[in-house]
Scaffold this active site. Structure first.
Site, short mmCIF file in Angstrom:
data_model
loop_
_atom_site.label_atom_id
_atom_site.label_comp_id
_atom_site.label_asym_id
_atom_site.label_seq_id
_atom_site.Cartn_x
_atom_site.Cartn_y
_atom_site.Cartn_z
N PRO A 2 0.82 -1.20 0.00
CG PRO A 2 -0.64 -1.51 1.77
CD PRO A 2 0.66 -1.98 1.22
CD GLU A 3 4.45 2.53 -3.35
OE1 GLU A 3 4.59 3.60 -3.94
OE2 GLU A 3 5.09 1.51 -3.65
CG HIS A 93 -1.87 -13.19 9.73
ND1 HIS A 93 -0.94 -13.55 10.69
CD2 HIS A 93 -1.70 -14.04 8.70
CE1 HIS A 93 -0.24 -14.58 10.23
NE2 HIS A 93 -0.68 -14.90 9.03
NE ARG A 116 5.11 -9.59 4.01
CZ ARG A 116 5.55 -9.28 2.80
NH1 ARG A 116 6.30 -8.22 2.62
NH2 ARG A 116 5.25 -10.03 1.77
NE ARG A 160 16.42 19.28 1.34
CZ ARG A 160 16.62 19.55 2.62
NH1 ARG A 160 17.36 18.75 3.37
NH2 ARG A 160 16.10 20.62 3.16
#
Length: 282
Positions: A2-3, A93, A116, A160
DNA sequence: AACTGTCCCTGCAAGC
DNA sequence: TGCTTGCAGGGACAGT
């Protein structure tokens, strides 16, 4: 994993299925999921409380509660939120279960499933954001919910060090981009992941800005990416389709679909597996 | 201060 | 075939 696009898809599912409902009962299985506070704190903070909103910043899901507190859910690597009928058989889970009621009748359950166990669920007091949720408080600009312009990107990238991909992955600058979308964005922008962010001119930064917005929006429209290992699904259990549109991620050794000249190389940049085209990304 | 490397955890797949 | 090993990755934290 998931992003931003996957989290946004889940947010829309929460909007449709959970906002307006009241949490009648909460069950917490594994304590690790609620490690930021405790099992008791989550149960106390959610029981009898109505969910008013479903918002997102970066990869963080945030719901306003009628108690004045907020619910934060982070899926991290393998977290899933599933809406289910009461008493339905839970998958392995399933660490948190919220029993949801509409007009005082329990009509559904919201499951937090996370093999996880990197994900988390927490209720917090917005007045204590800086101390209790420092990661959320220091989150960078969200490319879709915040004001995000090429000039803002230019300002963030000024002076940066490090490389371009590491900066895209750093949630303190632009929030929501993970390993898959960083590679896809850099490919669309025709930039090598090891380029130096401080050296990019304004034309190149405008191209990168456009690529960020385009890739994320297209991925949301496709319902996110579902990969073999994590099996990301939305609230209704539907898989995403954006993986079929990946042009570099998972395509190491294959010819570039964009320029048809280069091959997709796989290296490690910023400690992450990185795929890019040997020819059209410079 | 700002960047890099390691760790957490489980399921899956490659390799012996 | 069946085991072991390695890899995947977001973000906290430690180290440089």
């Amino acid at each position: 994993m998931p992003e931003l696009p996957e989290v946004e898809t889940v947010r829309r599912g929460l909007q449709d299925n959970v906002v307006g409902r009241t949490i009648i009962k909460v069950e917490v299985g594994r304590e690790r999921t609620v490690r930021r506070t405790s099992r008791e704190a989550l149960i106390d903070g959610l029981t009898g409380v109505q969910i008013l909103t479903a918002t997102r910043r970066g990869k963080y899901l945030i719901c306003d509660l009628d108690s004045g507190e907020k619910l934060m859910i982070h899926l991290r690597m393998s977290g899933r939120l599933i809406i289910a009928k009461p008493q339905a058989k839970r998958p392995p889970h399933t660490h948190v279960v919220m029993h949801l009621a509409k007009h005082k009748t329990i009509d559904s359950e919201l499951w937090f499933v996370d093999p996880r166990t990197f994900g988390e669920v927490v209720v917090f007091d917005p007045d204590l954001l800086a101390t209790q949720m420092p990661d959320l408080a220091s989150l960078g600009v969200d490319p879709l919910v915040d004001n995000f312009t090429p000039e803002i990107l230019q300002e963030l990238f000024k002076n940066r060090r490090g490389n371009l991909k590491a900066l895209l992955l750093n949630q303190h600058f632009v929030a929501g981009i993970g390993n898959i979308y960083a590679d896809e964005i850099l490919h669309l922008a025709k930039l090598r992941p090891d380029r130096l962010p401080g050296r990019l001119n304004s034309v190149t930064l405008a191209r990168l800005h456009a690529a960020i917005v385009e890739v994320l929006n297209k991925a949301i429209n496709a319902g996110g990416s579902t990969l073999k290992d994590t099996q990301y699904v939305d609230l209704d259990g539907q898989v995403g389709n954006y993986q079929d549109e990946h042009r570099v991620y998972g395509r190491a050794g294959l010819p570039c679909l964009t320029c048809r000249k280069g091959r997709i190389l796989m290296t490690v940049v910023a400690g992450r597996t990185t795929c890019y085209c040997s020819a059209c990304q410079t």
